[in-house]
Design a protein around this motif. Sequence first.
Motif, PDB file in Angstrom:
ATOM      1  N   ALA A   1       0.831  -1.301   0.014  1.00 21.83           N
ATOM      2  CA  ALA A   1      -0.057   0.095  -0.116  1.00 21.83           C
ATOM      3  C   ALA A   1       0.889   1.047  -0.076  1.00 21.83           C
ATOM      4  O   ALA A   1       0.512   2.292  -0.647  1.00 21.83           O
ATOM      5  N   ILE A   2       2.029   1.133   0.867  1.00 27.39           N
ATOM      6  CA  ILE A   2       2.803   2.536   0.897  1.00 27.39           C
ATOM      7  C   ILE A   2       3.408   2.551  -0.457  1.00 27.39           C
ATOM      8  O   ILE A   2       3.585   3.763  -1.042  1.00 27.39           O
ATOM      9  N   VAL A   3       3.986   1.653  -1.049  1.00 25.89           N
ATOM     10  CA  VAL A   3       4.570   1.792  -2.378  1.00 25.89           C
ATOM     11  C   VAL A   3       3.349   2.269  -3.494  1.00 25.89           C
ATOM     12  O   VAL A   3       3.844   3.027  -4.370  1.00 25.89           O
ATOM     13  N   LEU A   4       2.310   1.651  -3.334  1.00 30.96           N
ATOM     14  CA  LEU A   4       1.364   2.205  -4.574  1.00 30.96           C
ATOM     15  C   LEU A   4       1.036   3.737  -4.113  1.00 30.96           C
ATOM     16  O   LEU A   4       0.951   4.595  -5.083  1.00 30.96           O
ATOM     17  N   LEU A   5       0.855   4.217  -2.939  1.00 32.42           N
ATOM     18  CA  LEU A   5       0.823   5.674  -2.523  1.00 32.42           C
ATOM     19  C   LEU A   5       2.050   6.501  -3.163  1.00 32.42           C
ATOM     20  O   LEU A   5       1.794   7.643  -3.752  1.00 32.42           O
ATOM     21  N   VAL A   6       3.357   6.168  -2.733  1.00 34.23           N
ATOM     22  CA  VAL A   6       4.273   6.871  -3.274  1.00 34.23           C
ATOM     23  C   VAL A   6       4.282   6.871  -4.697  1.00 34.23           C
ATOM     24  O   VAL A   6       4.478   8.072  -5.496  1.00 34.23           O
ATOM     25  N   ALA A   7       4.206   5.831  -5.710  1.00 35.49           N
ATOM     26  CA  ALA A   7       4.011   5.783  -6.947  1.00 35.49           C
ATOM     27  C   ALA A   7       2.736   6.732  -7.438  1.00 35.49           C
ATOM     28  O   ALA A   7       3.059   7.378  -8.523  1.00 35.49           O
ATOM     29  N   ALA A   8       1.480   6.849  -6.688  1.00 37.62           N
ATOM     30  CA  ALA A   8       0.469   7.670  -7.121  1.00 37.62           C
ATOM     31  C   ALA A   8       0.991   9.131  -6.957  1.00 37.62           C
ATOM     32  O   ALA A   8       0.829  10.020  -7.855  1.00 37.62           O
ATOM     33  N   ALA A   9       1.860   9.419  -5.846  1.00 42.68           N
ATOM     34  CA  ALA A   9       2.147  10.882  -5.455  1.00 42.68           C
ATOM     35  C   ALA A   9       3.364  11.229  -6.673  1.00 42.68           C
ATOM     36  O   ALA A   9       3.136  12.425  -7.060  1.00 42.68           O
ATOM     37  N   LEU A  10       4.050  10.210  -6.973  1.00 43.11           N
ATOM     38  CA  LEU A  10       5.089  10.768  -8.053  1.00 43.11           C
ATOM     39  C   LEU A  10       4.445  10.848  -9.223  1.00 43.11           C
ATOM     40  O   LEU A  10       4.768  11.892 -10.242  1.00 43.11           O
TER      41      LEU A  10
END
Length: 317
Positions: free
Chosen positions: A68-77
Amino acid sequence: MARVTAPPAVDTAAPGAGTPLRARLLAPPGAPLVGSGPSPQPEPPDGPWQRMRRRLASVPRWVWAALAIVLLVAAALTAYAVTRPPGPAPITQHDVDLTVQKGLAKQAEAEAAAPADATLAHAAIAPSLVVITTRGTSAGAQSQGSGAGVVVNADGTVLTALHVVEGSSTITVAFSDGTTSPATVASRKPESDIATLTPAKLPETVVPAVLGGGLVVGAPVFAVGHPLGLVDSLSAGVVSALDRTVRVEGSRKLEHLIQFDAAVNPGNSGGPLLNKAGQVVGIVTGLANPTDQTLFVGIGFAVPIATAGGGAGGIAR
């Protein structure tokens, strides 16, 4: 009377008890007995979705959190990459040339607004400059002369050229604030054409000049004095040569002089020769002229301040 005999009891614990014989014989092996309830149905084989669901259910919770954290970071980038402003355009040679031109223009404006070296030099020496007026007798007739001098000590000592005051019966000095005072010769050095004067009265504020040195050929210099009676005049030039030797009136020889090309005329004698910082580097003593006219023709001479200071009793710098 006849006796009726009851039929024998059925043993319910025995297998097949209570079930007609025919029923027992006709039931296939392993089949449920009649009257024993519905038989269990075999489970259908697992499909791909069921197998995937079980696998996902076996994944630890921390793995899901990390994902979930990886997906959130990817979405922010991704959002930043889509919404960020466009970067600067690539620099071209035209941009470089334009920047250089603007820089040069600003530098030229700053130099134009800055005061000239001559202005700074004059401002530095003005409070220390004096006018020297002399009276005397020459060939049985009254004579009057004038020259320049500079205050070089807090006690009001004035440094000038000896020939400005030589043979005078009275000497008067006028300071930059308008104060005038009679003065006497305190010391003289004929071999260098240098004299010092002691005024009887000092101005309220005495401003000694700052002394300098270390001249080189080509360095800018400024002569300040009162040429032809034009009080407080400045002329600009450069050092033409060093360590010159010249002969002056009375067959005297002056050595180790500074040669310069700033305009000087009668009235400049005894005045300061300045560097661009306004420091006194010499005392104007004479000019070279192949004719009988005492006018400037492009070559002036000054006594270095190291020699002139020695003639004034070792002035402190």
